[in-house]
Design a protein around this motif. Structure first.
Motif, PDB file in Angstrom:
ATOM      1  N   VAL A  56      -8.739   3.095   0.868  1.00  0.00           N
ATOM      2  CA  VAL A  56      -9.952   2.775   0.290  1.00  0.00           C
ATOM      3  C   VAL A  56      -9.871   2.718  -1.030  1.00  0.00           C
ATOM      4  O   VAL A  56      -9.099   3.452  -1.710  1.00  0.00           O
ATOM      5  N   PHE A  57     -10.328   1.744  -1.802  1.00  0.00           N
ATOM      6  CA  PHE A  57     -10.367   1.515  -3.134  1.00  0.00           C
ATOM      7  C   PHE A  57     -11.899   1.583  -3.717  1.00  0.00           C
ATOM      8  O   PHE A  57     -12.415   0.610  -2.839  1.00  0.00           O
ATOM      9  N   VAL A  58     -12.024   2.302  -4.839  1.00  0.00           N
ATOM     10  CA  VAL A  58     -13.372   2.148  -5.312  1.00  0.00           C
ATOM     11  C   VAL A  58     -13.202   1.595  -6.725  1.00  0.00           C
ATOM     12  O   VAL A  58     -12.479   2.407  -7.363  1.00  0.00           O
ATOM     13  N   GLY A  59     -13.970   0.849  -6.974  1.00  0.00           N
ATOM     14  CA  GLY A  59     -13.901   0.146  -8.554  1.00  0.00           C
ATOM     15  C   GLY A  59     -12.612  -0.325  -8.719  1.00  0.00           C
ATOM     16  O   GLY A  59     -12.198  -0.313 -10.083  1.00  0.00           O
ATOM     17  N   GLY A  60     -11.587  -0.740  -7.812  1.00  0.00           N
ATOM     18  CA  GLY A  60     -10.477  -1.397  -8.196  1.00  0.00           C
ATOM     19  C   GLY A  60      -9.471  -0.149  -8.185  1.00  0.00           C
ATOM     20  O   GLY A  60      -8.243  -0.540  -8.424  1.00  0.00           O
ATOM     21  N   LYS A  61      -9.716   0.948  -7.932  1.00  0.00           N
ATOM     22  CA  LYS A  61      -8.605   2.250  -7.907  1.00  0.00           C
ATOM     23  C   LYS A  61      -8.724   2.617  -6.772  1.00  0.00           C
ATOM     24  O   LYS A  61      -9.504   2.941  -5.855  1.00  0.00           O
ATOM     25  N   LEU A  62      -7.306   3.100  -6.325  1.00  0.00           N
ATOM     26  CA  LEU A  62      -6.968   3.682  -5.199  1.00  0.00           C
ATOM     27  C   LEU A  62      -7.546   5.031  -5.040  1.00  0.00           C
ATOM     28  O   LEU A  62      -7.310   6.067  -5.679  1.00  0.00           O
ATOM     29  N   VAL A  63      -8.545   5.074  -3.970  1.00  0.00           N
ATOM     30  CA  VAL A  63      -9.176   6.348  -3.727  1.00  0.00           C
ATOM     31  C   VAL A  63      -8.467   7.243  -2.636  1.00  0.00           C
ATOM     32  O   VAL A  63      -7.860   8.502  -3.059  1.00  0.00           O
ATOM     33  N   GLY A  64      -7.717   6.644  -1.746  1.00  0.00           N
ATOM     34  CA  GLY A  64      -6.929   7.390  -0.856  1.00  0.00           C
ATOM     35  C   GLY A  64      -7.316   6.906   0.631  1.00  0.00           C
ATOM     36  O   GLY A  64      -7.807   5.725   0.861  1.00  0.00           O
ATOM     37  N   SER A  65      -6.858   7.789   1.389  1.00  0.00           N
ATOM     38  CA  SER A  65      -6.970   7.591   2.932  1.00  0.00           C
ATOM     39  C   SER A  65      -8.303   8.257   3.493  1.00  0.00           C
ATOM     40  O   SER A  65      -8.839   8.731   2.758  1.00  0.00           O
ATOM     41  N   ALA A  66      -7.983   8.223   4.784  1.00  0.00           N
ATOM     42  CA  ALA A  66      -9.521   8.956   5.369  1.00  0.00           C
ATOM     43  C   ALA A  66      -9.591  10.471   4.994  1.00  0.00           C
ATOM     44  O   ALA A  66     -10.631  10.817   4.687  1.00  0.00           O
ATOM     45  N   ASN A  67      -8.467  11.145   4.812  1.00  0.00           N
ATOM     46  CA  ASN A  67      -8.665  12.617   4.468  1.00  0.00           C
ATOM     47  C   ASN A  67      -9.104  12.695   3.135  1.00  0.00           C
ATOM     48  O   ASN A  67     -10.206  13.449   3.110  1.00  0.00           O
ATOM     49  N   LEU A 105       0.901  -1.494   0.180  1.00  0.00           N
ATOM     50  CA  LEU A 105      -0.070  -0.044   0.329  1.00  0.00           C
ATOM     51  C   LEU A 105       0.843   1.183  -0.147  1.00  0.00           C
ATOM     52  O   LEU A 105       0.653   2.329  -0.850  1.00  0.00           O
ATOM     53  N   VAL A 106       1.904   1.331   0.865  1.00  0.00           N
ATOM     54  CA  VAL A 106       2.837   2.432   0.768  1.00  0.00           C
ATOM     55  C   VAL A 106       3.480   2.542  -0.747  1.00  0.00           C
ATOM     56  O   VAL A 106       3.652   3.707  -0.955  1.00  0.00           O
ATOM     57  N   ARG A 107       3.821   1.464  -1.227  1.00  0.00           N
ATOM     58  CA  ARG A 107       4.424   1.653  -2.751  1.00  0.00           C
ATOM     59  C   ARG A 107       3.330   2.139  -3.664  1.00  0.00           C
ATOM     60  O   ARG A 107       3.867   2.757  -4.645  1.00  0.00           O
ATOM     61  N   LEU A 108       2.170   1.792  -3.467  1.00  0.00           N
ATOM     62  CA  LEU A 108       1.086   2.398  -4.383  1.00  0.00           C
ATOM     63  C   LEU A 108       0.823   3.838  -4.127  1.00  0.00           C
ATOM     64  O   LEU A 108      -0.056   4.515  -4.715  1.00  0.00           O
ATOM     65  N   GLY A 109       1.383   4.284  -3.218  1.00  0.00           N
ATOM     66  CA  GLY A 109       1.190   5.680  -2.909  1.00  0.00           C
ATOM     67  C   GLY A 109       0.309   6.338  -1.696  1.00  0.00           C
ATOM     68  O   GLY A 109       0.146   7.455  -1.239  1.00  0.00           O
ATOM     69  N   CYS A 110      -0.110   5.293  -0.567  1.00  0.00           N
ATOM     70  CA  CYS A 110      -0.625   5.527   0.520  1.00  0.00           C
ATOM     71  C   CYS A 110       0.420   6.056   1.470  1.00  0.00           C
ATOM     72  O   CYS A 110       1.425   5.659   1.570  1.00  0.00           O
ATOM     73  N   SER A 111       0.051   7.259   2.054  1.00  0.00           N
ATOM     74  CA  SER A 111       0.975   7.950   2.892  1.00  0.00           C
ATOM     75  C   SER A 111       0.972   7.093   4.348  1.00  0.00           C
ATOM     76  O   SER A 111       0.272   6.263   4.619  1.00  0.00           O
ATOM     77  N   LEU A 161     -14.001  14.058  -0.199  1.00  0.00           N
ATOM     78  CA  LEU A 161     -15.091  13.494  -1.193  1.00  0.00           C
ATOM     79  C   LEU A 161     -16.272  13.331  -0.876  1.00  0.00           C
ATOM     80  O   LEU A 161     -17.275  13.723  -1.380  1.00  0.00           O
ATOM     81  N   HIS A 162     -16.569  12.995   0.621  1.00  0.00           N
ATOM     82  CA  HIS A 162     -17.980  12.830   0.970  1.00  0.00           C
ATOM     83  C   HIS A 162     -18.474  14.440   1.218  1.00  0.00           C
ATOM     84  O   HIS A 162     -19.721  14.573   0.994  1.00  0.00           O
ATOM     85  N   LEU A 163     -17.548  15.307   1.899  1.00  0.00           N
ATOM     86  CA  LEU A 163     -18.141  16.550   2.134  1.00  0.00           C
ATOM     87  C   LEU A 163     -18.415  17.273   0.967  1.00  0.00           C
ATOM     88  O   LEU A 163     -19.212  18.174   1.044  1.00  0.00           O
ATOM     89  N   ASN A 164     -17.726  16.971   0.011  1.00  0.00           N
ATOM     90  CA  ASN A 164     -18.073  17.908  -1.402  1.00  0.00           C
ATOM     91  C   ASN A 164     -19.016  17.141  -2.062  1.00  0.00           C
ATOM     92  O   ASN A 164     -19.476  17.660  -3.219  1.00  0.00           O
ATOM     93  N   GLY A 165     -19.539  16.126  -1.896  1.00  0.00           N
ATOM     94  CA  GLY A 165     -20.992  15.442  -2.620  1.00  0.00           C
ATOM     95  C   GLY A 165     -20.226  14.515  -3.556  1.00  0.00           C
ATOM     96  O   GLY A 165     -21.003  14.023  -4.358  1.00  0.00           O
ATOM     97  N   SER A 166     -19.073  14.159  -4.065  1.00  0.00           N
ATOM     98  CA  SER A 166     -18.625  13.400  -5.106  1.00  0.00           C
ATOM     99  C   SER A 166     -18.336  11.950  -4.717  1.00  0.00           C
ATOM    100  O   SER A 166     -18.380  11.091  -5.732  1.00  0.00           O
ATOM    101  N   LEU A 167     -18.409  11.483  -3.519  1.00  0.00           N
ATOM    102  CA  LEU A 167     -18.105  10.449  -2.958  1.00  0.00           C
ATOM    103  C   LEU A 167     -19.260   9.394  -3.457  1.00  0.00           C
ATOM    104  O   LEU A 167     -19.164   8.257  -3.944  1.00  0.00           O
ATOM    105  N   LYS A 168     -20.688   9.843  -3.440  1.00  0.00           N
ATOM    106  CA  LYS A 168     -21.717   9.180  -3.838  1.00  0.00           C
ATOM    107  C   LYS A 168     -21.736   8.893  -5.330  1.00  0.00           C
ATOM    108  O   LYS A 168     -22.108   7.701  -5.622  1.00  0.00           O
ATOM    109  N   LYS A 169     -21.250   9.888  -6.247  1.00  0.00           N
ATOM    110  CA  LYS A 169     -21.382   9.590  -7.371  1.00  0.00           C
ATOM    111  C   LYS A 169     -20.095   8.505  -7.749  1.00  0.00           C
ATOM    112  O   LYS A 169     -20.428   7.589  -8.512  1.00  0.00           O
ATOM    113  N   LEU A 170     -19.131   8.548  -7.105  1.00  0.00           N
ATOM    114  CA  LEU A 170     -18.073   7.624  -7.233  1.00  0.00           C
ATOM    115  C   LEU A 170     -18.570   6.212  -7.035  1.00  0.00           C
ATOM    116  O   LEU A 170     -18.235   5.348  -7.630  1.00  0.00           O
ATOM    117  N   LEU A 171     -19.169   6.207  -5.748  1.00  0.00           N
ATOM    118  CA  LEU A 171     -19.628   4.825  -5.432  1.00  0.00           C
ATOM    119  C   LEU A 171     -20.797   4.214  -6.339  1.00  0.00           C
ATOM    120  O   LEU A 171     -20.951   3.172  -6.746  1.00  0.00           O
TER     121      LEU A 171
END
Length: 103
Positions: free
Chosen positions: A69-80, A56-62, A85-95
Motif C-alpha cells: 500500500v502506497f499513500v501519497g506516493g510513499k510506501l506505507v507497507g503491507s496488510a499488518n 516491491l521486494v527491493r523497496l522493502g515489502c516483505s 494504522l487503522h486500529l490505532n486511528g492514524s490511518l484516517k489522518k494519513l489518508l
C-alpha cells in the motif's frame, strides 16, 4: 522499479495486489469502507507483474510482497502495517493528509 514508483505516485492511494490473495481483498475492502477509491494493480493479471513484484521486494515489502500500500506516493507497507494504522486511528489522518479523504 521506475514503473512501480510512477504508478504509486499517480493517485493518493495505490495498492499492489493479487486477485487470489485474501489479505489483499481485506485491505482493498478496508479502503473502500473508509470512502477511499484506491488505484489497484493486480500483479497476477499484469504481464509485467513479476517484475513489479521484485521491485516491491527491493523497496522493502516483505514476503509476501502484496498487498503493498502506497499513500501519497510513499510506501506505507503491507496488510499488518495498514491494519495497525487503522486500529490505532492514524490511518484516517494519513489518508486526509494525502488528499484521499475529505471528512
Amino acid at each position: 522499479m521506475d514503473r512501480v514508483a510512477r504508478l504509486a505516485s499517480q493517485k493518493a492511494v495505490v495498492i499492489f495486489s493479487k486477485s487470489s490473495c485474501c489479505m489483499c481483498h481485506a485491505i482493498k475492502r478496508l479502503f473502500y469502507e473508509q470512502g477511499v477509491s484506491p488505484a489497484i494493480y493486480e500483479l497476477d493479471e499484469d504481464p509485467r507483474g513479476k517484475e513489479m513484484e521484485w521491485a516491491l521486494v527491493r523497496l522493502g515489502c516483505s514476503n509476501p510482497s502484496v498487498p503493498a500500500v502506497f499513500v501519497g506516493g510513499k510506501l506505507v507497507g503491507s496488510a499488518n502495517t495498514v491494519m495497525t494504522l487503522h486500529l490505532n486511528g492514524s490511518l484516517k489522518k494519513l489518508l486526509k493528509d494525502a488528499g484521499a479523504l475529505w471528512l
